[in-house]
Design an enzyme around this catalytic site. Structure first.
Site, PDB file in Angstrom:
ATOM      1  N   LYS A  80      -6.169   3.056 -18.473  1.00 52.14           N
ATOM      2  CA  LYS A  80      -6.444   3.977 -17.373  1.00 52.14           C
ATOM      3  C   LYS A  80      -7.006   5.312 -17.845  1.00 52.14           C
ATOM      4  O   LYS A  80      -7.869   5.897 -17.180  1.00 52.14           O
ATOM      5  CB  LYS A  80      -5.163   4.227 -16.573  1.00 52.14           C
ATOM      6  CG  LYS A  80      -4.726   3.055 -15.712  1.00 52.14           C
ATOM      7  CD  LYS A  80      -3.524   3.463 -14.870  1.00 52.14           C
ATOM      8  CE  LYS A  80      -2.703   2.285 -14.410  1.00 52.14           C
ATOM      9  NZ  LYS A  80      -3.222   1.550 -13.285  1.00 52.14           N
TER      10      LYS A  80
ATOM     11  N   LYS B  32       1.993   7.785 -15.081  1.00 46.25           N
ATOM     12  CA  LYS B  32       1.510   6.394 -15.061  1.00 46.25           C
ATOM     13  C   LYS B  32       1.344   5.873 -16.477  1.00 46.25           C
ATOM     14  O   LYS B  32       0.884   6.599 -17.345  1.00 46.25           O
ATOM     15  CB  LYS B  32       0.114   6.325 -14.433  1.00 46.25           C
ATOM     16  CG  LYS B  32       0.049   6.338 -12.953  1.00 46.25           C
ATOM     17  CD  LYS B  32      -1.390   6.024 -12.544  1.00 46.25           C
ATOM     18  CE  LYS B  32      -1.581   6.246 -11.072  1.00 46.25           C
ATOM     19  NZ  LYS B  32      -2.960   5.978 -10.652  1.00 46.25           N
TER      20      LYS B  32
ATOM     21  N   GLY C  23       0.221  -3.420 -11.802  1.00 48.70           N
ATOM     22  CA  GLY C  23       1.313  -3.910 -10.964  1.00 48.70           C
ATOM     23  C   GLY C  23       2.365  -2.858 -10.664  1.00 48.70           C
ATOM     24  O   GLY C  23       3.502  -3.182 -10.353  1.00 48.70           O
ATOM     25  N   GLY C  24       1.965  -1.588 -10.739  1.00 51.85           N
ATOM     26  CA  GLY C  24       2.904  -0.522 -10.391  1.00 51.85           C
ATOM     27  C   GLY C  24       3.977  -0.275 -11.440  1.00 51.85           C
ATOM     28  O   GLY C  24       4.890   0.520 -11.224  1.00 51.85           O
TER      29      GLY C  24
ATOM     30  N   HIS D 211      -4.662   3.994   0.001  1.00 53.11           N
ATOM     31  CA  HIS D 211      -5.327   3.213  -1.043  1.00 53.11           C
ATOM     32  C   HIS D 211      -6.567   2.578  -0.413  1.00 53.11           C
ATOM     33  O   HIS D 211      -6.454   1.707   0.437  1.00 53.11           O
ATOM     34  CB  HIS D 211      -4.375   2.144  -1.572  1.00 53.11           C
ATOM     35  CG  HIS D 211      -5.003   1.205  -2.557  1.00 53.11           C
ATOM     36  ND1 HIS D 211      -4.555   1.069  -3.857  1.00 53.11           N
ATOM     37  CD2 HIS D 211      -6.045   0.357  -2.433  1.00 53.11           C
ATOM     38  CE1 HIS D 211      -5.307   0.173  -4.478  1.00 53.11           C
ATOM     39  NE2 HIS D 211      -6.216  -0.278  -3.632  1.00 53.11           N
TER      40      HIS D 211
ATOM     41  N   HIS E 265       4.321  -0.007  -4.720  1.00 55.68           N
ATOM     42  CA  HIS E 265       2.953  -0.025  -5.257  1.00 55.68           C
ATOM     43  C   HIS E 265       2.339  -1.410  -5.283  1.00 55.68           C
ATOM     44  O   HIS E 265       1.342  -1.644  -5.957  1.00 55.68           O
ATOM     45  CB  HIS E 265       2.894   0.617  -6.649  1.00 55.68           C
ATOM     46  CG  HIS E 265       3.518   1.971  -6.689  1.00 55.68           C
ATOM     47  ND1 HIS E 265       3.054   3.016  -5.933  1.00 55.68           N
ATOM     48  CD2 HIS E 265       4.594   2.442  -7.357  1.00 55.68           C
ATOM     49  CE1 HIS E 265       3.810   4.074  -6.141  1.00 55.68           C
ATOM     50  NE2 HIS E 265       4.762   3.748  -6.995  1.00 55.68           N
TER      51      HIS E 265
ATOM     52  N   GLU F   7     -10.840   1.062  -7.310  1.00 60.06           N
ATOM     53  CA  GLU F   7      -9.753   1.545  -6.454  1.00 60.06           C
ATOM     54  C   GLU F   7      -9.734   3.068  -6.417  1.00 60.06           C
ATOM     55  O   GLU F   7      -9.791   3.726  -7.461  1.00 60.06           O
ATOM     56  CB  GLU F   7      -8.411   1.035  -6.975  1.00 60.06           C
ATOM     57  CG  GLU F   7      -8.291  -0.481  -6.916  1.00 60.06           C
ATOM     58  CD  GLU F   7      -6.879  -0.985  -7.212  1.00 60.06           C
ATOM     59  OE1 GLU F   7      -6.537  -2.076  -6.739  1.00 60.06           O
ATOM     60  OE2 GLU F   7      -6.118  -0.287  -7.928  1.00 60.06           O
TER      61      GLU F   7
ATOM     62  N   ARG G  70     -12.264  -8.170 -11.888  1.00 61.22           N
ATOM     63  CA  ARG G  70     -12.041  -9.582 -11.518  1.00 61.22           C
ATOM     64  C   ARG G  70     -12.111  -9.708 -10.011  1.00 61.22           C
ATOM     65  O   ARG G  70     -12.269  -8.709  -9.315  1.00 61.22           O
ATOM     66  CB  ARG G  70     -10.644  -9.998 -11.977  1.00 61.22           C
ATOM     67  CG  ARG G  70      -9.606  -9.026 -11.427  1.00 61.22           C
ATOM     68  CD  ARG G  70      -8.202  -9.481 -11.663  1.00 61.22           C
ATOM     69  NE  ARG G  70      -7.242  -8.405 -11.456  1.00 61.22           N
ATOM     70  CZ  ARG G  70      -6.795  -7.999 -10.292  1.00 61.22           C
ATOM     71  NH1 ARG G  70      -7.224  -8.566  -9.182  1.00 61.22           N
ATOM     72  NH2 ARG G  70      -5.911  -7.028 -10.191  1.00 61.22           N
TER      73      ARG G  70
HETATM   74  P1  ADP Z   1      -1.251  -0.220 -11.040  1.00 57.74           P
HETATM   75  O1  ADP Z   1      -2.404  -0.475 -11.958  1.00 57.74           O
HETATM   76  O2  ADP Z   1       0.064  -0.233 -11.761  1.00 57.74           O
HETATM   77  O3  ADP Z   1      -1.259  -1.063  -9.804  1.00 57.74           O
HETATM   78  P2  ADP Z   1      -2.535   2.014  -9.730  1.00 57.74           P
HETATM   79  O4  ADP Z   1      -3.071   3.114 -10.528  1.00 57.74           O
HETATM   80  O5  ADP Z   1      -3.500   1.011  -9.206  1.00 57.74           O
HETATM   81  O6  ADP Z   1      -1.389   1.301 -10.569  1.00 57.74           O
HETATM   82  O7  ADP Z   1      -1.696   2.585  -8.536  1.00 57.74           O
HETATM   83  C1  ADP Z   1      -0.933   1.741  -7.703  1.00 57.74           C
HETATM   84  C2  ADP Z   1      -0.569   2.448  -6.409  1.00 57.74           C
HETATM   85  O8  ADP Z   1       0.147   3.658  -6.682  1.00 57.74           O
HETATM   86  C3  ADP Z   1      -1.730   2.884  -5.579  1.00 57.74           C
HETATM   87  O9  ADP Z   1      -2.195   1.867  -4.746  1.00 57.74           O
HETATM   88  C4  ADP Z   1      -1.155   4.038  -4.804  1.00 57.74           C
HETATM   89  O10 ADP Z   1      -0.399   3.563  -3.725  1.00 57.74           O
HETATM   90  C5  ADP Z   1      -0.189   4.676  -5.771  1.00 57.74           C
HETATM   91  N1  ADP Z   1      -0.805   5.803  -6.489  1.00 57.74           N
HETATM   92  C6  ADP Z   1      -1.508   5.733  -7.639  1.00 57.74           C
HETATM   93  N2  ADP Z   1      -1.931   6.950  -8.018  1.00 57.74           N
HETATM   94  C7  ADP Z   1      -1.482   7.825  -7.102  1.00 57.74           C
HETATM   95  C8  ADP Z   1      -1.573   9.242  -6.933  1.00 57.74           C
HETATM   96  N3  ADP Z   1      -2.193  10.013  -7.810  1.00 57.74           N
HETATM   97  N4  ADP Z   1      -1.001   9.801  -5.857  1.00 57.74           N
HETATM   98  C9  ADP Z   1      -0.342   9.043  -4.955  1.00 57.74           C
HETATM   99  N5  ADP Z   1      -0.205   7.715  -5.067  1.00 57.74           N
HETATM  100  C10 ADP Z   1      -0.764   7.095  -6.117  1.00 57.74           C
END
Ligand code: ADP
Length: 653
Positions: free
Chosen positions: A119, A161, A167-168, A211, A238, A278, A300
């Protein structure tokens, strides 16, 4: 390069394997499935033109075995490998290994997967290409103190993060500085466990987050388009639960800006194939062109791709095959049109009332409302097991209609017609979401589900007595029917007057207490018997009853209760009354009596023999019991239906 690859090995399982096979077969591409032992009888294995075993059930020994998959690909002469989503789909080594073996990987170049894999690096890269990224710290420094300072300057709340995240996992929201170090530790632990990489980044937590993601498609000839956005804001922990296209409240300007940003991100990594960029958007005043930021790119096909297919009329898997074979995208950006509104709900085998734990086991019934604007993508059939080894998704229910309201109506209707018996599911939650007033008004963000768990009915509900009663009546009826069948079997099941189906009957109208087990709880019900059969007061008339061996699964409004007779011997009728009579099946003469009052008899034990028309009929005990009366003597004539022996259940009160 030909227009389409002649054959494909599908390196995945379940619904996505079925989904890929369906398009391949329509296009005349030979399909090769690979499977674990747990999936030997799975639908996708049955659908494919040929199937090959990879190894035991655990993914690490089957679906993640690059070496085994390539062995099969080479042995079968597969022209390409489609990785689906999950498993090996975002593993650059897999794409490389395919290339080395001379097999087309249906996906982007390994370098693009790698560039988007972490990321922090991905953010830095797209930021250089002019794509807005969430403000925060994406640097290499991992010292807790430094990270805390960075969090302070970003301003709370912040989100920690995992750099390698997905996967959150490894994600923590932090409200204030005092909580930062603890949260950091937690995120690191989780990230290490999940990805073997403890590194994190810190970003601004976006308030009222929505999202919104863009589907992009690129060919190997430098042509990149977007296929509009999807809104995936209905999430739990998430993880996406309901997705839709287009995003509610999306203005043409925001769509234009987001589409451009997504295409820039794809171009920045030399992307080819289907991908999803995303974004997190601040949804406080609708979706604005200056209030969305890049989160990550999934290199993907996405689980929720069907909503894009519904509104654009495109088959994304077909496009993947064409692009992988070196073809050009067959349209320009301006040719892509969106029609109506589509929503997808992910139907999971999980128990919302028990913290959403996966709920595995046999699917005793599965009835998904397909047709009339409802598409079902599923990898299981009634009778299959939901295995603990893989993602417990049962199906995706995808609806398409003229507008959002009509699409949500259609979804609600489809979910109300959905019958899943066996594992517990989230179907009731999905339906409540589809009906939720605030969601209908598009007043929602990623915290919607978590904030409204109670209103969404996510709580352990007390047993519904009317459903339990309906189950009990069914079990008693079933016991009577089995008994009748067993009796007629013993008597040769001959048609005509000789066929006696109630050799063991209740005497007149009566009632008795019956112990049943409902979802593990033991309850006593009063069963009334009369000419019409068994009844329990208050029994629901409108539930669905599904047989599951000794149990019956009682379903109504997405709820399920497992009901069984407390004592399996209760399946025999003599315990439904204080007394039971074994009756003569026909007019005849008693030629033998084997028991006396006071004898204890086993189920199936011979009691007496009646002869008629030169044939002997043996009367046997339908259940274990005590003989309380012998009403006949050897040599006596008996009328049809006359009591021969009376029994009392052994363990009766
Ligand atoms: P992963 O790769 O673990 O799925 P993501 O970066 O795609 O993580 O984030 C997953 C979810 O977390 C997003 O869909 C959103 O709901 C929440 N999220 C991510 N970043 C933020 C942020 N900066 N502020 C608020 N919510 C966030």
């Amino acid at each position: 390069m030909a227009d389409l690859p002649p054959s494909v090995l599908v390196a995945n399982r379940g619904e996505i394997a079925c989904r890929i096979i369906r398009t391949a077969q329509r296009l005349g591409i030979r399909t090769i499935a690979v499977h674990s032992d747990a999936d030997a009888g799975a639908l996708f294995v049955e659908m494919a033109d040929e199937a090959h075993r990879l190894g035991p059930a655990p993914a690490a020994e089957s679906y993640l075995r690059i070496d085994r998959i390539l062995e099969v690909a080479e042995a079968t002469g597969a022209a390409c490998v489609h990785p689906g989503y999950g498993f090996l789909s975002e593993r650059a080594e897999f794409a490389e290994a395919c290339a080395e073996a001379g097999i087309i990987f249906v996906g982007p170049p390994a370098a693009a997967i790698r560039a988007m894999g972490l990321k922090d690096a991905a953010k830095a890269l797209v930021a250089r290409a002019g794509v807005p990224v969430v403000p925060g710290y994406h640097g290499a420094e991992q010292d807790p103190e430094v990270l805390r300072q960075e969090a302070n300057s970003v301003g709370y709340p912040v989100l920690i993060k995992a750099v390698a995240g997905g996967g959150g996992k490894g994600m923590r929201r932090v409200e204030r500085e005092a909580e930062f170090l603890d949260a950091l530790q937690g995120a690191r632990r989780e990230a290490t466990a999940a990805f073997g990489d403890p590194r994190v980044l810190v970003e601004k937590y976006v308030l009222s987050p929505r999202h919104v993601e863009m589907q992009v498609f690129a060919d190997a000839h430098g042509h990149v388009v977007h296929l509009f956005e999807r809104d995936c804001s209905l999430q739990r922990r998430h993880q996406k639960v309901i997705e839709e296209a287009p995003a509610p409240g999306m203005s043409p300007e925001t769509r234009e800006a987001m589409g451009r940003a997504a295409i820039e991100a794809a171009r920045a990594v030399g992307y080819v194939g289907a991908g999803t960029v995303e974004f997190i958007a601040d949804g406080r005043d609708g979706l604005r062109p200056d209030r969305f930021w890049f989160m990550e790119m999934n290199t993907r096909l996405q689980v929720e791709h069907p909503v894009t297919e519904a509104i654009t009329g495109l088959d994304l898997v077909e496009l993947q095959f064409r692009v992988a074979a070196g073809g050009r995208l067959p349209f320009l950006q301006e040719d892509v049109r969106a029609d109506g509104h589509a929503v997808e709900a992910r139907l999971y085998a999980e128990d919302p009332a028990a913290g959403f734990l996966p709920s595995t086991g046999r699917l005793w019934a599965l009835d998904l409302a397909e047709g009339n604007g409802v598409r079902i993508d599923s990898g299981v059939r009634a009778g299959d097991d939901v295995s603990p080894y893989y993602d417990p998704m049962i199906a995706k229910v995808i609806v398409h209609a003229g507008d959002r309201g009509a699409a949500l109506d259609r979804l609600s209707q489809a979910l109300s017609e959905t019958v899943v018996a066996g594992p517990r599911t989230n179907v009731a939650l999905l339906r409540r979401l589809a009906d939720a007033e605030a969601f209908r008004r598009a007043d929602f963000d990623t915290g919607f589900i978590e904030r409204n768990l109670e209103q969404l009915g996510v709580a352990a509900a007390p047993l519904d007595a009317s459903m339990v009663a309906a189950g009990a009546v069914h079990l008693v009826r079933r016991a009577q029917a089995r008994l009748a069948a067993a009796t007629s079997l013993r008597q040769g099941a001959r048609p005509g007057p000789w066929r006696v189906t109630d050799g063991f009957q209740l005497v007149g109208a009566s009632s008795r207490g019956l112990l049943v087990t409902a979802d593990g709880e033991t309850l006593e019900l009063r069963v009334e018997f009369d000419a019409k059969g068994p009844r329990v007061a208050g029994a629901s008339e409108d539930c669905t009853l599904v047989e599951a061996e000794e149990e019956v699964l009682v379903l109504r409004d997405g709820r399920q209760i497992r009901v069984a007779l407390h004592d399996p011997f209760d399946v025999d009728l003599e315990r439904l009354d204080q007394e039971g009579a074994v009756k003569a099946p026909m007019h005849g003469r008693v030629v033998a009596v084997f028991v006396e009052p006071g004898d204890l008899v086993e189920k199936g034990q011979r009691l007496a023999v009646v002869e008629a028309m030169k044939m002997e009929h043996t009367l046997v005990a339908p259940a274990p019991g005590e003989v309380i009366e012998v009403a006949v003597e050897v040599g006596a004539q008996v009328a049809e239906g006359a009591r021969v022996v009376a029994l009392k259940g052994v363990s009766d009160e």
